[in-house]
Design an enzyme around this catalytic site. Structure first.
Site, short mmCIF file in Angstrom:
data_model
loop_
_atom_site.label_atom_id
_atom_site.label_comp_id
_atom_site.label_asym_id
_atom_site.label_seq_id
_atom_site.Cartn_x
_atom_site.Cartn_y
_atom_site.Cartn_z
N ASP A 104 0.86 -1.19 0.00
CA ASP A 104 0.00 0.00 0.00
C ASP A 104 0.89 1.24 0.00
O ASP A 104 1.30 1.71 -1.06
CB ASP A 104 -0.92 -0.09 1.22
CG ASP A 104 -1.93 1.04 1.30
OD1 ASP A 104 -1.83 1.99 0.52
OD2 ASP A 104 -2.82 0.99 2.17
N THR A 108 5.94 -0.86 4.95
CA THR A 108 6.20 -2.13 5.63
C THR A 108 7.29 -2.91 4.90
O THR A 108 8.30 -3.33 5.49
CB THR A 108 4.91 -2.97 5.70
OG1 THR A 108 3.92 -2.21 6.38
CG2 THR A 108 5.14 -4.29 6.43
N LEU A 109 7.10 -3.11 3.60
CA LEU A 109 8.06 -3.93 2.85
C LEU A 109 9.43 -3.26 2.79
O LEU A 109 10.46 -3.93 2.89
CB LEU A 109 7.51 -4.16 1.43
CG LEU A 109 7.65 -5.57 0.91
CD1 LEU A 109 7.05 -6.59 1.87
CD2 LEU A 109 6.96 -5.70 -0.45
P1 IMP Z 1 1.98 -0.42 3.80
O1 IMP Z 1 3.09 -0.41 4.82
O2 IMP Z 1 1.18 0.87 3.81
O3 IMP Z 1 2.44 -0.83 2.42
O4 IMP Z 1 0.88 -1.42 4.26
C1 IMP Z 1 1.16 -2.67 4.45
C2 IMP Z 1 0.32 -3.30 5.52
O5 IMP Z 1 -0.88 -2.59 5.84
C3 IMP Z 1 -0.10 -4.60 4.92
O6 IMP Z 1 0.79 -5.60 5.33
C4 IMP Z 1 -1.49 -4.80 5.45
O7 IMP Z 1 -1.44 -5.57 6.61
C5 IMP Z 1 -2.01 -3.43 5.77
N1 IMP Z 1 -2.92 -2.95 4.69
C6 IMP Z 1 -2.65 -2.04 3.73
N2 IMP Z 1 -3.72 -1.86 2.92
C7 IMP Z 1 -4.69 -2.67 3.40
C8 IMP Z 1 -6.05 -2.94 2.97
O8 IMP Z 1 -6.60 -2.42 1.99
N3 IMP Z 1 -6.73 -3.85 3.73
C9 IMP Z 1 -6.20 -4.48 4.82
N4 IMP Z 1 -4.94 -4.26 5.22
C10 IMP Z 1 -4.19 -3.36 4.52
#
Ligand code: IMP
Ligand code: MG
Length: 176
Positions: A104, A108-109
């Site tokens: 997203d 995180t990654l």
């Molecule tokens: P990022 O760090 O924003 O890329 O988000 C990663 C983490 O947020 C993912 O591992 C998910 O657990 C959570 N996440 C992000 N988008 C969604 C969504 O649309 N639904 C549920 N969990 C999400």
């Protein structure tokens, strides 16, 4: 059955077909890697169901390690700035396949990859089931992505909202 589901975005049959093809692709790409050298690192809790299905399409000898990350505080559909990581797995000298549910903001990654790099693995590749069509997500190195989706909050097949809906077999959009 669950009132707050607006519509199904990706049905279970399509998920299972794509997980199988991802597994076949990864298996082909890793065919020259030796035994004892592959560590699949799954990011909990969102990748719970995805990784369980994916690993059964990876017939080679691999180690499975789990780590935790959380990005949300309470009832929110926006992840916070700095994901909190649990204990890091031991990946020294391993080829790592990092598996998460969704890309997203990419925070995180990006954070996990850089922390794992410091542990001296032989290589790191990432695999997510879903990737949002956002610059933030598309610009993060990710070798395998199951589906590119619009910027909507999705649940099911392991993904939650406030801890709920992980048990839905399909990926769905919840009511706004
Ligand atoms: P990022 O760090 O924003 O890329 O988000 C990663 C983490 O947020 C993912 O591992 C998910 O657990 C959570 N996440 C992000 N988008 C969604 C969504 O649309 N639904 C549920 N969990 C999400
Ligand atoms: Mg997650």
């Amino acid at each position: 059955m669950i009132k707050d589901i607006d519509h199904i975005l990706i049905a279970r049959g399509a998920i299972s077909d794509r997980v199988r093809s991802l597994g076949e692709e990864i298996t082909k790409d890793l065919k020259d890697v030796g035994e004892h050298e592959i560590a699949l690192v799954a990011v909990m809790t969102g990748s719970l169901i995805f990784v369980a299905d994916l690993m059964r399409h990876l017939p080679m000898k691999i180690q499975i390690q789990l780590m935790t990350s959380s990005s949300y505080i309470g009832k929110s559909t926006k992840s916070n700035n700095d994901p909190m990581l649990g204990k890091l797995p031991d990946v020294k000298g391993m080829h790592v396949l990092l598996v998460d549910d969704i890309l997203d903001s990419g925070r995180t990654l990006t954070k996990i990859r850089s922390e794992l790099e410091a542990l001296q693995p032989k290589s790191i590749q990432s695999c997510v089931l879903l990737r949002k069509k956002l610059d933030s997500a598309m610009n993060v190195p990710c070798e395998y992505a199951g589906f590119d989706i619009e910027d909507e909050f999705v649940v099911g097949y392991g993904l939650d909202y406030d801890g709920y809906y992980r048990n839905l077999p399909d990926i769905a959009v919840i009511c706004p």
